[in-house]
Design a protein around this motif. Structure first.
Motif, short mmCIF file in Angstrom:
data_model
loop_
_atom_site.label_atom_id
_atom_site.label_comp_id
_atom_site.label_asym_id
_atom_site.label_seq_id
_atom_site.Cartn_x
_atom_site.Cartn_y
_atom_site.Cartn_z
N ALA A 253 -48.31 -5.25 16.55
CA ALA A 253 -46.87 -5.42 16.64
C ALA A 253 -46.19 -5.16 15.30
O ALA A 253 -45.03 -4.75 15.25
CB ALA A 253 -46.54 -6.83 17.13
N SER A 254 -46.92 -5.41 14.23
CA SER A 254 -46.43 -5.12 12.88
C SER A 254 -47.66 -5.00 11.98
O SER A 254 -48.79 -5.17 12.44
CB SER A 254 -45.50 -6.23 12.38
OG SER A 254 -46.22 -7.43 12.15
N LYS A 255 -47.44 -4.74 10.71
CA LYS A 255 -48.55 -4.64 9.78
C LYS A 255 -49.31 -5.96 9.69
O LYS A 255 -50.52 -5.98 9.47
CB LYS A 255 -48.02 -4.24 8.40
CG LYS A 255 -49.11 -4.01 7.36
CD LYS A 255 -48.50 -3.59 6.03
CE LYS A 255 -49.59 -3.41 4.98
NZ LYS A 255 -49.02 -3.01 3.66
N GLU A 256 -48.60 -7.07 9.89
CA GLU A 256 -49.21 -8.39 9.74
C GLU A 256 -49.66 -9.02 11.05
O GLU A 256 -50.46 -9.95 11.05
CB GLU A 256 -48.22 -9.35 9.06
CG GLU A 256 -47.83 -8.98 7.65
CD GLU A 256 -46.73 -7.93 7.61
OE1 GLU A 256 -46.07 -7.72 8.67
OE2 GLU A 256 -46.52 -7.30 6.55
N THR A 257 -49.15 -8.55 12.18
CA THR A 257 -49.36 -9.24 13.45
C THR A 257 -50.06 -8.35 14.47
O THR A 257 -49.64 -7.22 14.70
CB THR A 257 -48.02 -9.72 14.04
OG1 THR A 257 -47.35 -10.53 13.08
CG2 THR A 257 -48.24 -10.52 15.31
N VAL A 258 -51.12 -8.88 15.07
CA VAL A 258 -51.87 -8.17 16.11
C VAL A 258 -51.86 -9.03 17.37
O VAL A 258 -52.12 -10.24 17.31
CB VAL A 258 -53.32 -7.88 15.67
CG1 VAL A 258 -54.09 -7.18 16.80
CG2 VAL A 258 -53.35 -7.04 14.40
N LEU A 259 -51.57 -8.40 18.50
CA LEU A 259 -51.66 -9.05 19.79
C LEU A 259 -52.90 -8.54 20.52
O LEU A 259 -53.30 -7.38 20.35
CB LEU A 259 -50.41 -8.75 20.63
CG LEU A 259 -49.06 -9.07 20.00
CD1 LEU A 259 -47.93 -8.63 20.93
CD2 LEU A 259 -48.94 -10.55 19.67
N GLY A 260 -53.50 -9.37 21.34
CA GLY A 260 -54.69 -8.96 22.08
C GLY A 260 -54.71 -9.52 23.48
O GLY A 260 -54.13 -10.58 23.75
N ALA A 261 -55.37 -8.82 24.38
CA ALA A 261 -55.57 -9.30 25.75
C ALA A 261 -56.91 -8.78 26.23
O ALA A 261 -57.32 -7.66 25.90
CB ALA A 261 -54.45 -8.82 26.67
N ALA A 262 -57.61 -9.60 26.99
CA ALA A 262 -58.91 -9.20 27.52
C ALA A 262 -59.17 -9.92 28.84
O ALA A 262 -58.73 -11.06 29.03
CB ALA A 262 -60.02 -9.52 26.53
N TYR A 263 -59.87 -9.23 29.72
CA TYR A 263 -60.24 -9.81 31.01
C TYR A 263 -61.73 -9.59 31.23
O TYR A 263 -62.20 -8.45 31.28
CB TYR A 263 -59.44 -9.17 32.14
CG TYR A 263 -59.76 -9.76 33.51
CD1 TYR A 263 -59.27 -11.00 33.89
CD2 TYR A 263 -60.59 -9.06 34.41
CE1 TYR A 263 -59.57 -11.54 35.13
CE2 TYR A 263 -60.89 -9.60 35.65
CZ TYR A 263 -60.37 -10.84 36.00
OH TYR A 263 -60.68 -11.37 37.24
N SER A 264 -62.47 -10.68 31.33
CA SER A 264 -63.89 -10.62 31.67
C SER A 264 -64.05 -10.83 33.16
O SER A 264 -63.48 -11.77 33.73
CB SER A 264 -64.67 -11.70 30.91
OG SER A 264 -64.60 -11.49 29.52
N MET A 265 -64.80 -9.96 33.80
CA MET A 265 -64.94 -10.01 35.25
C MET A 265 -65.99 -11.03 35.68
O MET A 265 -66.92 -11.34 34.94
CB MET A 265 -65.33 -8.62 35.77
CG MET A 265 -64.34 -7.54 35.39
SD MET A 265 -64.99 -5.88 35.67
CE MET A 265 -63.86 -4.91 34.65
N LYS A 266 -65.81 -11.55 36.86
CA LYS A 266 -66.83 -12.42 37.45
C LYS A 266 -68.12 -11.64 37.58
O LYS A 266 -68.13 -10.47 37.96
CB LYS A 266 -66.37 -12.91 38.82
CG LYS A 266 -67.35 -13.82 39.53
CD LYS A 266 -66.81 -14.22 40.91
CE LYS A 266 -67.84 -15.02 41.70
NZ LYS A 266 -67.34 -15.37 43.06
N SER A 267 -69.23 -12.28 37.23
CA SER A 267 -70.52 -11.59 37.26
C SER A 267 -70.96 -11.27 38.69
O SER A 267 -70.48 -11.87 39.66
CB SER A 267 -71.59 -12.45 36.58
OG SER A 267 -71.83 -13.63 37.34
#
Length: 457
Positions: A253-267
């Protein structure tokens, strides 16, 4: 072992430990993967946690420096776990017994390579597990009517992930990643069910099969004991292979700020199968063991959604936070067990769990000075287990965690990471059939230490 593939991959790595399993942590999962994440309360979705990032958000591999890295780590877990009968005051404490369970050690091994916009990784990581060992002389080993059986009550569940991960830097802001995991899951179980528990299961339609009338026909049935265990560091009484995976992204989002998202699936893991013994306990006929085969059906790891943010305050300070939703409700409704005796007679048992979906908040901070990076964090979760279905052999009830750790940079190419995590004591009581006969109160706390060495080349 039944599967030759597990030998060269895991036994060689685990040979450096005398005992290998996992203790209960955040239900059946580690609080964080790798010491960097663990030291920051399990946060890992929106900043560089090294090779272990492929277990939470594979897109974070593109936050690593260009080049290759080898990662070798180990977690050591020290659980303080006891089951108390609140009516009598009797205590069953989980203790160390030979090389089957605890104190626990779990390895991590990985290789990553980043070239230009593409990053690739492969690893071996424990995803989670449970381990208890109450011995054969506590009140948990007494059948209905106070009949001492001398039979064990214990458990061990180990889930290993072998992720193949990739991350691609779309532009200077957006990175996407994915992993495909080969999974191996194994279980040991020694569990006594009193006659009242057996009767409750039959009466509620949770026990069926041709062995049900056989048990009911005994002159004075006091209980039934199920046993499938291998007293070895890795090999277990029942095991299965499967697959899993996850998708992730990061956005600067900026030099200082990182956004993240992740989805792990049901095995998607197959039914765990192995040799087993079902022993009927009768006050007149004694103990009647039946040899056969066990199937633990549809025992899966849940899907999980992570949202994260990291922000660099200045050259020295960085803070991070993750919010996670773990979908236990869909994955852990019952323990579905099928036993087929050598004679062909069978019994199917559904032990209710009815886990609740869980929300977790992970918070962490890091301070860099010279060759040192100091870290601290905390994790808070809602309760996934229900008191009325808690099992003595699976009491994963801790919900509040504190952590601290550091990294020391020996050279530009090599560093050592360390983390300590404390699970604050939690108590839960169950006095309900069918998952317990005597009323039980679980008391559980835990400490874990993580070490990892990484070398860049």
């Amino acid at each position: 072992m039944k599967h030759g593939f597990i030998g060269p991959i895991t036994v060689g790595v685990l040979a450096i430990t005398s005992q290998s399993a996992l203790a209960v942590s955040d239900v059946f999962r580690f609080v964080g993967h790798g010491p960097v994440s663990a030291a920051m309360g399990g946060a890992a979705t929106a900043f560089d946690v090294g090779a272990a990032g492929m277990m939470t958000n594979p897109a974070t591999l593109s936050l690593m420096p260009q080049g290759s890295e080898f990662h070798l780590g180990m977690d050591f877990i020290f659980a303080d776990l006891l089951i108390r009968n609140p009516e009598t005051g009797e205590v069953a404490r989980s203790k160390t017994h030979s090389n089957n369970r605890g104190p626990y050690a779990a390895p991590q091994l990985a290789y990553t390579h980043r070239s230009g916009s593409l990053a690739l990784g492969v690893g071996l990581f424990p995803q989670g597990g449970v381990g208890t060992e109450y011995g054969n002389s506590s009140f948990l080993s007494r059948a209905t009517g106070g009949l001492a059986t001398g039979l064990e009550n214990s458990s061990r569940l180990l889930t290993l992930n072998i992720p193949f991960a990739a991350s691609y830097e779309v532009d200077d802001k957006l990175t996407v990643g994915a992993s495909l995991d080969v999974m191996w899951q194994a279980m040991n179980l020694e569990m006594l069910l009193g006659a009242d528990q057996v009767g409750s299961l039959i009466g509620s339609g949770r026990a069926s099969g041709s062995l049900v009338p056989v048990l009911g026909g005994l002159p004075d049935l006091r209980g039934a004991h199920l046993s499938f265990t291998k007293n070895q560091p890795v090999a277990s009484g029942a095991d299965a292979w499967g697959i899993g995976g996850r998708l992730g992204l990061t956005y600067k989002a900026s030099k200082e700020t990182v956004l993240g998202a992740a989805y792990s699936m049901k095995s998607r893991i197959g039914d765990m199968k192995g040799d087993a013994t079902l022993t009927a306990i009768d006050a007149v006929a004694g103990q009647v063991p039946l040899k056969g085969m066990i199937s633990v059906r549809d025992f899966q790891t849940p899907a999980q959604l992570n949202l994260g943010i990291s922000h660099r305050l200045n050259e020295k300070w960085m803070i991070a936070a993750d919010v996670s939703r773990i979908f236990w409700k869909d994955a852990m409704k019952n323990i579905n067990v099928g036993f087929v005796a050598d004679s062909g007679a069978n019994i199917d048992i559904l032990l209710p769990l009815n886990f609740k979906d869980q929300t977790a908040l992970s918070l962490g901070a890091a301070y860099q000075t010279g060759k040192w990076t100091l870290r601290g964090g905390a994790r808070f979760t809602t309760q996934a287990l229900r008191s009325e279905t808690m099992l003595a052999v699976m009491p994963g009830i801790t919900t509040t965690f504190g952590s601290a750790g550091f990294s020391y940079q020996f050279s530009p190419a090599s560093k050592l990471d360390f983390a300590w995590t404390h699970s604050f004591k939690k108590k839960m009581t169950n006095a309900s059939l069918p998952n317990t006969s005597a009323p039980i109160r679980a008391e559980h706390a835990q400490d874990s230490i993580g070490l990892a060495y990484s070398h860049r080349f």
